[in-house]
Design an enzyme around this catalytic site. Structure first.
Site, PDB file in Angstrom:
ATOM      1  N   ARG A 180       0.857  -1.183   0.000  1.00 16.69           N
ATOM      2  CA  ARG A 180       0.000   0.000   0.000  1.00 16.69           C
ATOM      3  C   ARG A 180       0.892   1.231   0.000  1.00 16.69           C
ATOM      4  O   ARG A 180       2.110   1.142   0.124  1.00 16.69           O
ATOM      5  CB  ARG A 180      -1.004   0.022   1.159  1.00 16.69           C
ATOM      6  CG  ARG A 180      -0.690  -0.762   2.389  1.00 16.69           C
ATOM      7  CD  ARG A 180       0.475  -0.260   3.189  1.00 16.69           C
ATOM      8  NE  ARG A 180       0.393   1.153   3.477  1.00 16.69           N
ATOM      9  CZ  ARG A 180       1.404   1.943   3.692  1.00 16.69           C
ATOM     10  NH1 ARG A 180       2.642   1.473   3.640  1.00 16.69           N
ATOM     11  NH2 ARG A 180       1.250   3.216   3.943  1.00 16.69           N
ATOM     12  N   ALA A 211       0.757   5.079  -2.309  1.00 18.38           N
ATOM     13  CA  ALA A 211       0.606   5.357  -3.743  1.00 18.38           C
ATOM     14  C   ALA A 211       1.843   5.021  -4.580  1.00 18.38           C
ATOM     15  O   ALA A 211       1.735   4.328  -5.597  1.00 18.38           O
ATOM     16  CB  ALA A 211       0.185   6.816  -3.940  1.00 18.38           C
ATOM     17  N   ARG A 220      -7.535  -0.559  -7.299  1.00 13.45           N
ATOM     18  CA  ARG A 220      -7.917   0.374  -6.234  1.00 13.45           C
ATOM     19  C   ARG A 220      -8.190   1.730  -6.872  1.00 13.45           C
ATOM     20  O   ARG A 220      -7.482   2.130  -7.791  1.00 13.45           O
ATOM     21  CB  ARG A 220      -6.824   0.482  -5.159  1.00 13.45           C
ATOM     22  CG  ARG A 220      -6.642  -0.811  -4.355  1.00 13.45           C
ATOM     23  CD  ARG A 220      -5.748  -0.602  -3.152  1.00 13.45           C
ATOM     24  NE  ARG A 220      -6.381   0.253  -2.155  1.00 13.45           N
ATOM     25  CZ  ARG A 220      -5.758   0.698  -1.058  1.00 13.45           C
ATOM     26  NH1 ARG A 220      -4.497   0.378  -0.833  1.00 13.45           N
ATOM     27  NH2 ARG A 220      -6.391   1.465  -0.196  1.00 13.45           N
ATOM     28  N   GLN A 236      -1.647   1.875  10.185  1.00 16.96           N
ATOM     29  CA  GLN A 236      -0.381   2.004   9.448  1.00 16.96           C
ATOM     30  C   GLN A 236       0.658   2.797  10.225  1.00 16.96           C
ATOM     31  O   GLN A 236       1.854   2.552  10.100  1.00 16.96           O
ATOM     32  CB  GLN A 236      -0.624   2.665   8.092  1.00 16.96           C
ATOM     33  CG  GLN A 236      -1.434   1.830   7.113  1.00 16.96           C
ATOM     34  CD  GLN A 236      -2.895   2.224   7.117  1.00 16.96           C
ATOM     35  OE1 GLN A 236      -3.451   2.542   8.173  1.00 16.96           O
ATOM     36  NE2 GLN A 236      -3.524   2.218   5.956  1.00 16.96           N
ATOM     37  N   ASP A 262      -2.194  10.190  -1.641  1.00 15.32           N
ATOM     38  CA  ASP A 262      -2.494   9.177  -2.648  1.00 15.32           C
ATOM     39  C   ASP A 262      -2.949   9.801  -3.957  1.00 15.32           C
ATOM     40  O   ASP A 262      -2.822   9.182  -5.006  1.00 15.32           O
ATOM     41  CB  ASP A 262      -3.569   8.227  -2.121  1.00 15.32           C
ATOM     42  CG  ASP A 262      -2.993   7.239  -1.128  1.00 15.32           C
ATOM     43  OD1 ASP A 262      -2.794   6.078  -1.505  1.00 15.32           O
ATOM     44  OD2 ASP A 262      -2.725   7.636   0.019  1.00 15.32           O
ATOM     45  N   ASN A 321      -5.472  11.795   1.291  1.00 17.41           N
ATOM     46  CA  ASN A 321      -4.563  10.937   2.055  1.00 17.41           C
ATOM     47  C   ASN A 321      -5.405  10.082   2.990  1.00 17.41           C
ATOM     48  O   ASN A 321      -6.637  10.159   2.980  1.00 17.41           O
ATOM     49  CB  ASN A 321      -3.544  11.786   2.827  1.00 17.41           C
ATOM     50  CG  ASN A 321      -2.392  10.959   3.380  1.00 17.41           C
ATOM     51  OD1 ASN A 321      -1.795  10.153   2.673  1.00 17.41           O
ATOM     52  ND2 ASN A 321      -2.079  11.142   4.657  1.00 17.41           N
ATOM     53  N   LYS A 322      -4.758   9.275   3.773  1.00 20.38           N
ATOM     54  CA  LYS A 322      -5.453   8.337   4.649  1.00 20.38           C
ATOM     55  C   LYS A 322      -6.495   9.046   5.505  1.00 20.38           C
ATOM     56  O   LYS A 322      -6.296  10.174   5.952  1.00 20.38           O
ATOM     57  CB  LYS A 322      -4.430   7.625   5.536  1.00 20.38           C
ATOM     58  CG  LYS A 322      -4.987   6.498   6.380  1.00 20.38           C
ATOM     59  CD  LYS A 322      -5.754   5.473   5.555  1.00 20.38           C
ATOM     60  CE  LYS A 322      -4.941   4.887   4.427  1.00 20.38           C
ATOM     61  NZ  LYS A 322      -5.738   4.019   3.531  1.00 20.38           N
TER      62      LYS A 322
END
Length: 350
Positions: free
Chosen positions: A47, A49, A90, A197, A238, A248-249
């Site tokens: 995972r 990007a 994805r 993460q 990402d 982003n996350k």
């Protein structure tokens, strides 16, 4: 840490360090065909990007070998279908589509070349993408290090380190760059629910490198900032839209809002390949909605009642006005981002 994505030419396989099991177990996930690559991407064996893009490039090579083994004379549409499956694995990380389209462009440049020629060409192209990502991250680290002061405590969210790239990292590349420049810094790694993460991967990387890191609960960010325990925030991305909005996350947007409230500079570190000039703003970035079990369970243990629905959006979008700068291989971009992004691409000849 550059051992997590390895291509083995002898076995025609891509060997990935399975990030689902870190930090307690180091186990490889071996990809031999398109199905394996798609699975690795979707279940987050790999995972981040840039790492997704590098994996996709090697996935195209495996797809070409898979097509060759089928022995079909009309191999071109078969191969095109396989690499399109990889591109669609994805939705949010633009590097995935970027890498596949770069491989497809290399294919088209060969005209009517046979499959053996394409495999050789693609193998070299995947090597370039892999090698270039590490070099780009190091350049970003050099540029971003200038934003970090000696003695800073730097907060980061999710994992944008070597594990999220081909090596060195984007946000953690900035941190590594600052350390290599002789700056004495510490890192606060937000745990980053629900996949953890930050707690699992960022803490693992930095601890291995001997960089001081403390894990914080996601909901402690405001308190830490209010107490003066955070001087900078650096995150990855990402996908970045043409206007500078950055996906982003999940939880990054909240961190950015808290940073603005407390007067703390909030930076995004990402290569130009993560900037999607075809996406005008963050409202047009697709947001992945992942399986509910990532929220309802911790490992094998269920933590929510049966039948209760959950939200599990994998990403959110931080609007450009909350971002103090975007660290790229071309330097640190500043607002207005639509203009600085366009100029960075011009300078890069893209």
């Amino acid at each position: 840490m550059e051992r997590h994505i390895r291509y083995d030419a002898a076995s025609r396989s891509l060997i990935l360090l399975d990030q689902r099991y870190l930090p307690t177990r180091e186990e490889d996930f071996v990809c031999r065909n398109t199905d394996d690559i798609v699975t690795a991407l979707q279940v987050m064996v790999v995972r981040g990007a840039p790492a997704i893009g590098v994996t996709a490039a090697w996935g195209c090579v495996l797809a070409a070998y898979e097509t060759a083994e089928s022995g079909m004379e009309t191999w071109r549409p078969v191969l095109d279908g396989l690499i399109e499956r990889i591109a669609n694995a994805r939705p949010t990380a633009v590097n995935l589509r970027w890498a596949v389209e770069r491989m497809r462009a290399a294919w088209h440049s060969l005209g009517r070349a046979d499959l053996a020629t394409l495999i050789t060409y693609w193998t070299n192209e995947a090597k370039r993408i892999h090698r270039d990502d590490i070099a780009i991250n190091r350049r970003m680290g050099e540029h971003g290090a200038e934003l970090i002061d000696d003695g800073d405590a730097v907060m980061t969210h999710c994992n944008a380190g070597a594990l999220a790239t081909a090596g060195y990292g984007t946000a953690l590349g900035v941190i590594r760059g600052a350390v290599e420049a002789g700056k004495n810094i510490t890192v606060i790694a937000n745990e980053t629910r629900p996949f953890l993460q930050g707690a699992r991967l960022t803490a693992f990387e930095l601890h291995e490198d001997g960089i001081p890191v403390t894990v914080a609960c996601d909901n402690a960010c405001g308190l830490l900032m209010k107490r003066g325990m955070v001087q900078k925030v650096v995150v990855g991305a990402d996908r970045i839209a043409a206007n500078g909005d950055a996906a982003n996350k999940i939880g990054t947007y909240s961190v950015a809002l808290l940073a603005r409230e407390h007067g703390i500079p909030f930076y995004v570190a990402a290569p130009l390949s993560t900037i999607d000039r075809e996406t005008p703003d963050g409202d047009h970035i697709p947001i992945e909605n992942r399986t509910p079990t990532e929220v309802t369970h911790v490992g094998a243990t269920q933590i929510t009642p049966d039948g209760v629905p959950v939200f599990n959006f994998a990403f959110d979008v931080t609007p450009a006005h909350l971002i103090a700068g975007i660290v790229t291989e071309m330097g640190v971009l500043r607002a207005p981002y639509r203009e600085s992004i366009a100029e960075a691409f011009r300078k890069a000849g893209l």
